[in-house]
Design a protein around this motif. Structure first.
Motif, PDB file in Angstrom:
ATOM      1  N   MET A   9       0.576  -1.537  -0.206  1.00 28.44           N
ATOM      2  CA  MET A   9       0.035  -0.160  -0.090  1.00 28.44           C
ATOM      3  C   MET A   9       0.595   1.027   0.132  1.00 28.44           C
ATOM      4  O   MET A   9       0.735   2.115  -0.199  1.00 28.44           O
ATOM      5  CB  MET A   9      -0.976  -0.064   1.078  1.00 28.44           C
ATOM      6  N   ILE A  12      -8.486   7.863   6.656  1.00 30.31           N
ATOM      7  CA  ILE A  12      -7.702   6.809   5.174  1.00 30.31           C
ATOM      8  C   ILE A  12      -7.202   8.555   4.412  1.00 30.31           C
ATOM      9  O   ILE A  12      -7.378   9.528   4.121  1.00 30.31           O
ATOM     10  CB  ILE A  12      -8.824   6.528   4.529  1.00 30.31           C
ATOM     11  N   THR A  41     -10.034   3.336  -1.785  1.00 29.46           N
ATOM     12  CA  THR A  41     -10.010   1.700  -0.958  1.00 29.46           C
ATOM     13  C   THR A  41     -11.536   1.755  -1.364  1.00 29.46           C
ATOM     14  O   THR A  41     -12.193   1.999  -1.405  1.00 29.46           O
ATOM     15  CB  THR A  41      -9.505   2.387   0.430  1.00 29.46           C
ATOM     16  N   LEU A 101     -10.067  -5.850   2.233  1.00 25.71           N
ATOM     17  CA  LEU A 101      -9.746  -4.089   1.654  1.00 25.71           C
ATOM     18  C   LEU A 101      -9.022  -4.239   0.244  1.00 25.71           C
ATOM     19  O   LEU A 101      -7.768  -4.925   0.548  1.00 25.71           O
ATOM     20  CB  LEU A 101      -8.850  -3.832   2.556  1.00 25.71           C
ATOM     21  N   ILE A 158      -6.809  -2.248  -2.955  1.00 27.25           N
ATOM     22  CA  ILE A 158      -6.360  -0.561  -2.792  1.00 27.25           C
ATOM     23  C   ILE A 158      -6.448  -0.271  -3.955  1.00 27.25           C
ATOM     24  O   ILE A 158      -5.820  -1.365  -4.624  1.00 27.25           O
ATOM     25  CB  ILE A 158      -5.907  -0.410  -1.760  1.00 27.25           C
ATOM     26  N   THR A 190      -5.487  -6.857  -0.379  1.00 28.81           N
ATOM     27  CA  THR A 190      -4.504  -7.098   0.556  1.00 28.81           C
ATOM     28  C   THR A 190      -5.070  -8.685   1.204  1.00 28.81           C
ATOM     29  O   THR A 190      -4.005  -8.709   2.030  1.00 28.81           O
ATOM     30  CB  THR A 190      -4.969  -5.886   1.286  1.00 28.81           C
ATOM     31  N   LYS A 241     -15.585  -0.241   6.281  1.00 25.91           N
ATOM     32  CA  LYS A 241     -14.918   1.067   6.487  1.00 25.91           C
ATOM     33  C   LYS A 241     -16.042   2.005   7.488  1.00 25.91           C
ATOM     34  O   LYS A 241     -17.083   1.677   7.756  1.00 25.91           O
ATOM     35  CB  LYS A 241     -14.874   1.369   5.183  1.00 25.91           C
ATOM     36  N   LEU A 260     -10.550   3.838   8.586  1.00 24.86           N
ATOM     37  CA  LEU A 260     -10.521   2.062   8.115  1.00 24.86           C
ATOM     38  C   LEU A 260     -10.839   1.175  10.021  1.00 24.86           C
ATOM     39  O   LEU A 260      -9.647   1.881  11.108  1.00 24.86           O
ATOM     40  CB  LEU A 260      -9.647   1.633   7.733  1.00 24.86           C
TER      41      LEU A 260
END
Ligand SMILES: [Zn+2]
Length: 427
Positions: free
Chosen positions: A237, A252, A259, A277, A279, A294, A300, A314
């Motif tokens: 990330m 975030i 995301t 998640l 991204i 991920t 969220k 998150l």
């Protein structure tokens, strides 16, 4: 689902499009993928963004070099992922990426209320191919705060540095704060009476899904009496998600990362529901990722934060998708077992192991040190049943062997879970 997707703010969509155009031109992997999917970035609408299939960890590992978008001469820093879900994967950064990393970490420290007046002691490694250690250094340098690079381990040097430089913050893996606290107790140092006012924690969750400190977080708070800032980040990330002073989710940084939270079928879940998640990194030049899965299960939170900052947050990582254990008809993630054991007074060291039984089902073991009083099993087992609905098999190992397995010097984080079902994952 589409109504959520069309809500991509126009500023964010511009950044996503820029990144898509960039990878279409410069990444062998994504150029091929876009061709296969029949996607032309110029004509793409926000609602079609999900037409991009997910980028998987396996693709990143097996086609690693095809993700690189810059000539070798531009690359400055090489790092690897932590290898939580398999072999470590290579990542590379150029000058722009290092500057982005510094800006990311500066914002992250600002969320944790670090100012120019503060001195921050870094108790994680800066080398050993670790991106975060370098990110802390760059971020603090950009912010202009004081910093002490002690690196990982060596409690004696950590305490000497605390006395000598009077830092106000520690950057630490939570379990290490416990270790540091124990060292202090054994050496007549009062943890609650130092210059440290807060710790910025990485690598392990500190809070449950309702933002309350979990057992590990409570233990640290009792020991140190300091404020704890939870963060969530990974090499892939190249971005950190950090708590503000409200401690109700990790903010975030929406100009650096996009995301999405998806279910098993890859559909977006509703805000506040747990999912994986996915991204898309923004502004990265060397190894940008588009819709990368991920493997981390999070929620969220879109309700306004008490701090007044805009944008979503998150939750802590509530589990790893791949680590789901199905034991005697119950679905469990390893952090739930760690949490149930951490409530039990006197269990400082444990390991969770899952393997495949002779009949092909998951077999779950909790390994405790030999020194655990066996008479307590009669009460520990009902405690586990109440928390987990099932009782794992309890196995005993020599203290030394268990200690060496959990705190393996080859790993950046303590190993609490061994998965022997497939490729022997460790977390
Ligand atoms: Zn906030």
């Amino acid at each position: 689902m589409e109504s959520t997707l069309t809500q991509i703010p126009s500023m964010t969509w511009e950044l996503i499009q820029q990144q898509l155009k960039y990878v279409e031109t410069n990444s062998v992997f994504y150029r091929e993928k876009f061709q296969q999917l029949g996607i032309s970035v110029d004509k793409l609408l926000p609602k079609d963004f999900t037409k991009f299939s997910i980028t998987t960890k396996e693709e990143l590992a097996t086609r690693n070099k095809d993700f690189i978008c810059v000539p070798k001469s531009e690359i400055i820093d090489y790092v690897t992922t932590s290898g939580t879900l398999g072999e470590p994967v290579t990542f590379a950064l150029n000058e722009a990426d290092l500057q982005r990393l510094a800006a990311n970490e500066e914002k992250s420290f600002q969320l944790a209320e670090v100012t120019l007046e503060d001195v921050v002691q870094i108790t994680t490694t800066l080398d050993r191919r670790f991106m975060a250690g370098m990110a802390y250094f760059l971020g603090l340098r950009k912010l202009g705060a004081g910093l002490v690079r002690v690196g990982s381990g060596v409690p004696e040097l950590q305490w000497d540095s605390i006395k000598r430089f009077q830092p106000t913050y520690l950057v630490a893996v939570p379990s290490f704060l416990i270790k540091l606290g124990k060292y202090a107790k054994d050496h007549g140092i009062d943890c609650k009476n130092t210059s440290i006012k807060a710790a910025i924690c990485i690598g392990e969750s500190l809070r449950d899904e309702n933002f309350k400190l979990n057992a590990l977080g409570k233990k640290i708070e009792e020991l140190w009496g300091i404020e704890l800032f939870s963060t969530y980040a990974s090499t892939e990330m190249s971005t950190a998600f950090t708590e503000c002073e409200a401690h109700e989710g990790n903010h975030i940084l929406e100009d650096l990362i996009y995301t999405e939270i998806v279910d098993e079928q890859g559909n977006l879940v509703k805000d506040g529901e747990v999912g994986e998640l996915v991204i898309t990194t923004l502004g990265i030049e060397t190894m940008p990722l588009v819709r990368y899965a991920t493997g981390d299960l999070v929620k969220k939170i879109t309700s306004p934060c008490k701090c007044g900052r805009q944008g979503a947050r998150l939750s802590s990582v509530l589990g790893r998708k791949k680590h789901l254990i199905k034991f005697k008809g119950t679905s469990i993630y390893p952090p739930q077992i760690t949490e149930a054991l951490a409530d039990w007074p006197g269990i400082d060291l444990h390991l969770v192991k899952v393997s495949t039984s002779e009949v092909g089902t998951d077999h779950l073991e909790v390994i405790l040190p030999n020194s655990f009083p066996k008479e307590e099993l009669a009460t520990l087992k009902p405690h586990l049943r109440a928390k987990l609905r099932v009782v794992p098999e309890i196995v005993f190992w020599e203290f030394e062997k268990l200690q060496q397995t959990v705190f393996n010097p080859k790993h950046r984080k303590p190993i609490r879970f061994i998965d022997e079902r497939t490729q022997g994952d460790k977390i």
